[in-house]
Design an enzyme around this catalytic site. Structure first.
Site, PDB file in Angstrom:
ATOM      1  N   ARG A 141       0.786  -1.228   0.000  1.00  0.00           N
ATOM      2  CA  ARG A 141       0.000   0.000   0.000  1.00  0.00           C
ATOM      3  C   ARG A 141       0.820   1.281   0.000  1.00  0.00           C
ATOM      4  O   ARG A 141       0.641   2.146  -0.859  1.00  0.00           O
ATOM      5  CB  ARG A 141      -0.910   0.075   1.245  1.00  0.00           C
ATOM      6  CG  ARG A 141      -2.228  -0.619   1.111  1.00  0.00           C
ATOM      7  CD  ARG A 141      -2.588  -1.197   2.437  1.00  0.00           C
ATOM      8  NE  ARG A 141      -1.597  -2.181   2.776  1.00  0.00           N
ATOM      9  CZ  ARG A 141      -1.644  -3.450   2.331  1.00  0.00           C
ATOM     10  NH1 ARG A 141      -2.630  -3.841   1.607  1.00  0.00           N
ATOM     11  NH2 ARG A 141      -0.683  -4.311   2.624  1.00  0.00           N
ATOM     12  N   THR A 142       1.705   1.420   1.004  1.00  0.00           N
ATOM     13  CA  THR A 142       2.352   2.720   1.188  1.00  0.00           C
ATOM     14  C   THR A 142       3.122   3.109  -0.073  1.00  0.00           C
ATOM     15  O   THR A 142       3.010   4.240  -0.553  1.00  0.00           O
ATOM     16  CB  THR A 142       3.280   2.677   2.416  1.00  0.00           C
ATOM     17  OG1 THR A 142       2.564   2.106   3.501  1.00  0.00           O
ATOM     18  CG2 THR A 142       3.742   4.072   2.792  1.00  0.00           C
TER      19      THR A 142
ATOM     20  N   LYS B 151      27.588  -2.715  -3.177  1.00  0.00           N
ATOM     21  CA  LYS B 151      29.034  -2.542  -3.423  1.00  0.00           C
ATOM     22  C   LYS B 151      29.709  -1.884  -2.230  1.00  0.00           C
ATOM     23  O   LYS B 151      30.904  -1.625  -2.255  1.00  0.00           O
ATOM     24  CB  LYS B 151      29.246  -1.655  -4.662  1.00  0.00           C
ATOM     25  CG  LYS B 151      28.603  -2.167  -5.929  1.00  0.00           C
ATOM     26  CD  LYS B 151      28.823  -1.142  -7.052  1.00  0.00           C
ATOM     27  CE  LYS B 151      27.741  -1.253  -8.108  1.00  0.00           C
ATOM     28  NZ  LYS B 151      27.725  -0.064  -8.980  1.00  0.00           N
TER      29      LYS B 151
ATOM     30  N   ARG C 213      11.319   3.640   3.703  1.00  0.00           N
ATOM     31  CA  ARG C 213      10.883   2.579   4.622  1.00  0.00           C
ATOM     32  C   ARG C 213      12.117   1.755   4.972  1.00  0.00           C
ATOM     33  O   ARG C 213      12.867   1.345   4.088  1.00  0.00           O
ATOM     34  CB  ARG C 213       9.818   1.687   4.001  1.00  0.00           C
ATOM     35  CG  ARG C 213       9.542   0.470   4.892  1.00  0.00           C
ATOM     36  CD  ARG C 213       8.297  -0.252   4.523  1.00  0.00           C
ATOM     37  NE  ARG C 213       7.109   0.538   4.821  1.00  0.00           N
ATOM     38  CZ  ARG C 213       5.873   0.058   4.751  1.00  0.00           C
ATOM     39  NH1 ARG C 213       5.684  -1.203   4.396  1.00  0.00           N
ATOM     40  NH2 ARG C 213       4.844   0.822   5.019  1.00  0.00           N
TER      41      ARG C 213
ATOM     42  N   HIS D  75       4.752   5.395  11.738  1.00  0.00           N
ATOM     43  CA  HIS D  75       4.278   5.319  10.342  1.00  0.00           C
ATOM     44  C   HIS D  75       3.331   6.515  10.153  1.00  0.00           C
ATOM     45  O   HIS D  75       2.108   6.353  10.142  1.00  0.00           O
ATOM     46  CB  HIS D  75       3.561   3.988  10.141  1.00  0.00           C
ATOM     47  CG  HIS D  75       3.333   3.607   8.706  1.00  0.00           C
ATOM     48  ND1 HIS D  75       3.451   4.498   7.657  1.00  0.00           N
ATOM     49  CD2 HIS D  75       2.981   2.420   8.149  1.00  0.00           C
ATOM     50  CE1 HIS D  75       3.191   3.875   6.531  1.00  0.00           C
ATOM     51  NE2 HIS D  75       2.901   2.606   6.798  1.00  0.00           N
TER      52      HIS D  75
HETATM   53  N1   CP Z   1      -0.253  -0.182   5.863  1.00  0.00           N
HETATM   54  C1   CP Z   1       0.931  -0.398   5.266  1.00  0.00           C
HETATM   55  O1   CP Z   1       1.945   0.203   5.629  1.00  0.00           O
HETATM   56  O2   CP Z   1       0.909  -1.305   4.269  1.00  0.00           O
HETATM   57  P1   CP Z   1       2.179  -1.754   3.406  1.00  0.00           P
HETATM   58  O3   CP Z   1       3.140  -2.428   4.383  1.00  0.00           O
HETATM   59  O4   CP Z   1       1.661  -2.674   2.375  1.00  0.00           O
HETATM   60  O5   CP Z   1       2.807  -0.510   2.847  1.00  0.00           O
END
Ligand code: CP
Length: 331
Positions: free
Chosen positions: A65-66, A95, A126, A154
């Site tokens: 999603r994100t 590397k 992320r 998040h």
């Molecule tokens: N809710 C969420 O962060 O989903 P993903 O891990 O799929 O990005």
């Protein structure tokens, strides 16, 4: 009396690192801007507002999603997206290039052509290690979005979650919430209570086995703000008292082994029993991904479940709104 003037700029602007950046006043302004963005987008008035702007995704943990919804949101506004997935194996990090130098290099590339320092691009990160996005801000000359850092926070998920609640109930103050599952390791359940705590007369129930309880630092922050909360191991005892149940999965990638079917630990699955106990207008949220044992199919198909509908819609439009505020903040 709070004389602070509302502006689009949050604490730590232009970076988006965690819930602490957003005041209640800012969040209320944000909700208004989300609805304004929705109207303008539907009229086709936003297609090019980020023309020539760029988003780089650097995701070293999996995402459905994100990553995709940041991409859709940026492209809806005319921006270009560059996706660097699994950088430890698929970029020059393999590397030996340090992560921080990669950020330094890529942000310089994004910044090229900037007039008067206005941002030309943004990097969303992320990472499995808590604090990585914050670290990146020290090496970047463009804004950094924390798209999830280990067990940390998040914030873009938190913004879509509070926006979903605001849209459905028309308010956040006065509501009660149950956050359920692996509350120790899930980052969405760290950002959400901190955002909710900015509003008035909020009650929260944290439903988890004791060994996966909400971290102490978050509970301390809630106590410092006089937010009422209680802990439980039984969703059935909490369900009748809340407006929102926020379910989360077991974070196996962080070593958690909670089996929600193990009734000796408590009652954590949202099923027919829990559904029947809920208030008539209460809703069920989930940040997704959902795994077997979080909810039953009947719950997924119920009126109360909003994780395949309202939360996803809010995800796109909140990200679009955030991008506009990052690139073109109003005073
Ligand atoms: N809710 C969420 O962060 O989903 P993903 O891990 O799929 O990005």
């Amino acid at each position: 009396m709070n004389m602070k003037i509302a502006t689009d700029k949050w604490d730590g602007y232009p970076h988006v690192l965690g819930a602490g950046a957003f005041s209640k006043r800012w969040l209320q302004r944000f909700f208004g801007k989300v609805e304004d963005m929705e109207q303008r987008f539907r009229k086709g008035m936003c297609d090019n507002i980020l023309r020539n702007k760029k988003l780089i995704l650097i995701f070293s943990e999996p995402s459905t999603r994100t990553s995709t919804f940041l991409t859709i949101a940026a492209q809806n506004l005319g921006a270009n997206v560059i996706d660097i997935r699994d950088p430890e194996n698929l970029s020059s990090m393999i590397k030996g290039e340090p992560f921080t130098e990669m950020i330094q290099v890529l942000s310089r590339g994004l910044h090229y052509g900037s007039v008067n320092g206005a941002p030309q691009g943004v990097i969303a990160i992320r990472h499995k290690k808590e604090g990585t996005a914050r670290l990146a801000t020290q090496f970047s000359c463009v804004p950094i979005i924390n798209a999830g850092d280990g067990k940390g926070e998040h914030p873009t998920q938190g913004l879509l979650d509070v926006c979903t609640i605001q849209r459905i109930f028309g308010k956040i103050s006065g509501l009660s919430f149950a956050l359920a599952g692996d509350l120790l390791n899930g980052r969405t359940v760290h950002t959400l209570p901190l955002l909710l705590s900015k509003f008035d007369d909020i009650k929260m129930f944290f439903v988890s086995p004791p060994e996966l309880a909400m971290p102490k630092d978050i509970k301390e922050e809630l106590r410092a703000r006089d937010v009422q909360f209680a802990e439980s191991t039984d969703l059935r005892e909490v369900a009748p008292h809340v407006d929102v149940i926020y379910q989360t999965r077991t974070q196996r990638e962080r070593g958690s082994e909670l089996d929600k079917n193990d009734r000796s630990l408590g009652y954590f699955i949202i099923d027919r029993t829990v559904l029947d106990l809920m208030k008539q207008d209460a809703i069920i949220m989930h940040p997704l991904p959902k795994v077997p044992g979080d909810t039953t199919l009947e719950v997924d198909q119920s009126r109360a479940a909003v994780y395949f509908t309202d939360q996803l819609d809010a995800s796109i439009i909140t990200k679009m709104t955030l991008f506009e505020m990052m690139f073109f903040p109003e005073e």
